[in-house]
Scaffold this motif. Structure first.
Motif, PDB file in Angstrom:
ATOM      1  N   THR A  41      19.778   2.469   2.051  1.00  0.00           N
ATOM      2  CA  THR A  41      19.970   2.408   0.612  1.00  0.00           C
ATOM      3  C   THR A  41      20.330   0.976   0.231  1.00  0.00           C
ATOM      4  N   CYS A  42      19.621   0.439  -0.758  1.00  0.00           N
ATOM      5  CA  CYS A  42      19.894  -0.935  -1.190  1.00  0.00           C
ATOM      6  C   CYS A  42      19.523  -1.075  -2.654  1.00  0.00           C
ATOM      7  N   PHE A  43      20.136  -2.024  -3.292  1.00  0.00           N
ATOM      8  CA  PHE A  43      19.820  -2.335  -4.680  1.00  0.00           C
ATOM      9  C   PHE A  43      20.191  -3.785  -4.904  1.00  0.00           C
ATOM     10  N   GLY A  44      19.373  -4.505  -5.627  1.00  0.00           N
ATOM     11  CA  GLY A  44      19.664  -5.897  -5.935  1.00  0.00           C
ATOM     12  C   GLY A  44      18.652  -6.821  -5.300  1.00  0.00           C
ATOM     13  N   PHE A  45      18.932  -8.091  -5.353  1.00  0.00           N
ATOM     14  CA  PHE A  45      17.964  -9.082  -4.902  1.00  0.00           C
ATOM     15  C   PHE A  45      18.401  -9.832  -3.657  1.00  0.00           C
ATOM     16  N   SER A  46      19.121  -9.194  -2.750  1.00  0.00           N
ATOM     17  CA  SER A  46      19.520  -9.901  -1.551  1.00  0.00           C
ATOM     18  C   SER A  46      19.835  -8.944  -0.401  1.00  0.00           C
ATOM     19  N   PRO A  47      18.820  -8.544   0.363  1.00  0.00           N
ATOM     20  CA  PRO A  47      19.089  -7.696   1.520  1.00  0.00           C
ATOM     21  C   PRO A  47      19.719  -8.463   2.684  1.00  0.00           C
ATOM     22  N   ALA A  48      19.764  -9.799   2.596  1.00  0.00           N
ATOM     23  CA  ALA A  48      20.361 -10.646   3.639  1.00  0.00           C
ATOM     24  C   ALA A  48      20.595 -12.032   3.042  1.00  0.00           C
ATOM     25  N   PRO A  49      21.535 -12.812   3.613  1.00  0.00           N
ATOM     26  CA  PRO A  49      21.818 -14.147   3.060  1.00  0.00           C
ATOM     27  C   PRO A  49      20.594 -15.068   2.966  1.00  0.00           C
ATOM     28  N   SER A  50      19.683 -14.976   3.934  1.00  0.00           N
ATOM     29  CA  SER A  50      18.526 -15.872   3.922  1.00  0.00           C
ATOM     30  C   SER A  50      17.339 -15.307   3.144  1.00  0.00           C
ATOM     31  N   ALA A  51      17.457 -14.107   2.613  1.00  0.00           N
ATOM     32  CA  ALA A  51      16.322 -13.441   1.957  1.00  0.00           C
ATOM     33  C   ALA A  51      15.812 -14.250   0.777  1.00  0.00           C
ATOM     34  N   LYS A  52      14.498 -14.402   0.746  1.00  0.00           N
ATOM     35  CA  LYS A  52      13.854 -15.145  -0.335  1.00  0.00           C
ATOM     36  C   LYS A  52      12.837 -14.212  -1.000  1.00  0.00           C
TER      37      LYS A  52
ATOM     38  N   LEU B 277       0.851  -1.184   0.000  1.00  0.00           N
ATOM     39  CA  LEU B 277       0.000   0.000   0.000  1.00  0.00           C
ATOM     40  C   LEU B 277       0.891   1.238   0.000  1.00  0.00           C
ATOM     41  N   PRO B 278       1.169   1.805  -1.191  1.00  0.00           N
ATOM     42  CA  PRO B 278       2.080   2.943  -1.253  1.00  0.00           C
ATOM     43  C   PRO B 278       1.474   4.160  -0.571  1.00  0.00           C
ATOM     44  N   ASP B 279       2.300   4.860   0.179  1.00  0.00           N
ATOM     45  CA  ASP B 279       1.854   6.068   0.859  1.00  0.00           C
ATOM     46  C   ASP B 279       1.861   7.249  -0.108  1.00  0.00           C
ATOM     47  N   GLN B 280       2.963   7.451  -0.797  1.00  0.00           N
ATOM     48  CA  GLN B 280       3.116   8.583  -1.715  1.00  0.00           C
ATOM     49  C   GLN B 280       3.167   8.062  -3.145  1.00  0.00           C
ATOM     50  N   GLU B 281       1.992   7.859  -3.732  1.00  0.00           N
ATOM     51  CA  GLU B 281       1.903   7.223  -5.044  1.00  0.00           C
ATOM     52  C   GLU B 281       2.637   7.974  -6.146  1.00  0.00           C
ATOM     53  N   GLN B 282       2.832   9.268  -5.974  1.00  0.00           N
ATOM     54  CA  GLN B 282       3.485  10.040  -7.029  1.00  0.00           C
ATOM     55  C   GLN B 282       4.984   9.765  -7.121  1.00  0.00           C
ATOM     56  N   ILE B 283       5.584   9.138  -6.085  1.00  0.00           N
ATOM     57  CA  ILE B 283       7.023   8.857  -6.124  1.00  0.00           C
ATOM     58  C   ILE B 283       7.366   7.376  -5.978  1.00  0.00           C
ATOM     59  N   VAL B 284       6.422   6.549  -5.512  1.00  0.00           N
ATOM     60  CA  VAL B 284       6.704   5.113  -5.360  1.00  0.00           C
ATOM     61  C   VAL B 284       6.521   4.450  -6.724  1.00  0.00           C
ATOM     62  N   HIS B 285       7.637   3.965  -7.283  1.00  0.00           N
ATOM     63  CA  HIS B 285       7.626   3.388  -8.625  1.00  0.00           C
ATOM     64  C   HIS B 285       7.250   1.910  -8.602  1.00  0.00           C
ATOM     65  N   HIS B 286       7.888   1.130  -7.737  1.00  0.00           N
ATOM     66  CA  HIS B 286       7.559  -0.284  -7.568  1.00  0.00           C
ATOM     67  C   HIS B 286       8.210  -0.778  -6.280  1.00  0.00           C
ATOM     68  N   ALA B 287       7.895  -2.006  -5.889  1.00  0.00           N
ATOM     69  CA  ALA B 287       8.475  -2.599  -4.685  1.00  0.00           C
ATOM     70  C   ALA B 287       8.623  -4.101  -4.882  1.00  0.00           C
ATOM     71  N   VAL B 288       9.671  -4.666  -4.269  1.00  0.00           N
ATOM     72  CA  VAL B 288       9.852  -6.113  -4.244  1.00  0.00           C
ATOM     73  C   VAL B 288      10.084  -6.520  -2.794  1.00  0.00           C
ATOM     74  N   GLY B 289       9.533  -7.674  -2.414  1.00  0.00           N
ATOM     75  CA  GLY B 289       9.578  -8.077  -1.013  1.00  0.00           C
ATOM     76  C   GLY B 289      10.216  -9.426  -0.794  1.00  0.00           C
ATOM     77  N   PHE B 290      10.851  -9.555   0.373  1.00  0.00           N
ATOM     78  CA  PHE B 290      11.608 -10.744   0.748  1.00  0.00           C
ATOM     79  C   PHE B 290      11.199 -11.224   2.130  1.00  0.00           C
ATOM     80  N   ILE B 291      11.029 -12.523   2.290  1.00  0.00           N
ATOM     81  CA  ILE B 291      10.945 -13.120   3.629  1.00  0.00           C
ATOM     82  C   ILE B 291      12.386 -13.346   4.064  1.00  0.00           C
ATOM     83  N   VAL B 292      12.699 -12.891   5.288  1.00  0.00           N
ATOM     84  CA  VAL B 292      14.058 -13.007   5.812  1.00  0.00           C
ATOM     85  C   VAL B 292      14.000 -13.762   7.135  1.00  0.00           C
ATOM     86  N   SER B 293      14.921 -14.691   7.321  1.00  0.00           N
ATOM     87  CA  SER B 293      14.996 -15.493   8.538  1.00  0.00           C
ATOM     88  C   SER B 293      15.420 -14.644   9.729  1.00  0.00           C
ATOM     89  N   GLY B 294      14.896 -14.992  10.898  1.00  0.00           N
ATOM     90  CA  GLY B 294      15.299 -14.332  12.133  1.00  0.00           C
ATOM     91  C   GLY B 294      16.793 -14.428  12.391  1.00  0.00           C
TER      92      GLY B 294
END
Length: 186
Positions: free
Chosen positions: A93-104, A57-74
């Motif tokens: 700041t992040c870019f890419g497909f891995s915010p953490a080793p367990s991120a799916k 649910l984007p808060d500021q639709e005029q600037i939110v382009h897209h989002a991708v989500g990851f389940i991350v282990s504790g």
């Protein structure tokens, strides 16, 4: 001229929780494209459960382009929280497909997209301590840089709920390759 979407998307009916990120982002508008990761606490971190639906649910639709989500282990929580704490401006700041080793990678959203719902009796397994990291792409294109604190709606069946026993956990796999590559015979 305002553009009215012909399909505003179908939202989750009665989600278990609507979660705000752990911080709001006050962008500067420069550079034009910013990728920020945010932590979202899932409602079953103590018990585990089955995630049956998701919606960004984007808060500021005029600037939110897209989002991708990851389940991350504790198990990665301390490292991810350190990244988050290292930046005072909400998320990091992040870019890419891995915010953490367990991120799916399990979720994607773009404007006009409907909520993700899994078939009845199915969903994604959440273990104790799992949390969500959402990478949000902001695009300013000369617009003002309002504070954004987008939300994430989820439907979850807790492992404490007897219905969870009869549910099937899905295994989501992301295939990052050209679609033209044929599948092997086996």
């Amino acid at each position: 001229h305002p553009i009215v979407p012909s399909n505003p998307g179908v939202r989750l009916d009665e989600p278990t929780a609507v979660i705000s990120s752990t911080g709001a982002y006050d962008g500067t508008g420069a550079p034009e494209d910013i990728y920020r990761c945010f932590i979202y606490e899932l409602p079953t971190t103590d018990a585990g459960g089955i995630l049956t639906g998701m919606d960004f649910l984007p808060d500021q639709e005029q600037i939110v382009h897209h989002a991708v989500g990851f389940i991350v282990s504790g198990a990665d929580r301390t490292a991810v929280e350190a990244q988050d704490a290292g930046d005072e401006n909400g998320g990091w700041t992040c870019f890419g497909f891995s915010p953490a080793p367990s991120a799916k990678l399990v979720f994607g959203w773009a404007p006009g997209q409907s909520a993700t719902r899994y078939d009845e009796g199915t969903g994604l397994r959440l273990e104790q301590g799992d949390f969500f990291v959402m990478q949000t792409h902001y695009h300013y294109d000369g617009t003002e840089a309002p504070v954004d604190q987008s939300q994430f709606a989820v439907s979850v069946v807790s492992d404490d709920d007897p219905a969870a026993d009869a549910m099937t956990a899905l295994d989501v796999q992301v295939m990052l390759a050209p679609a033209e590559i044929p599948c092997r015979a086996d």
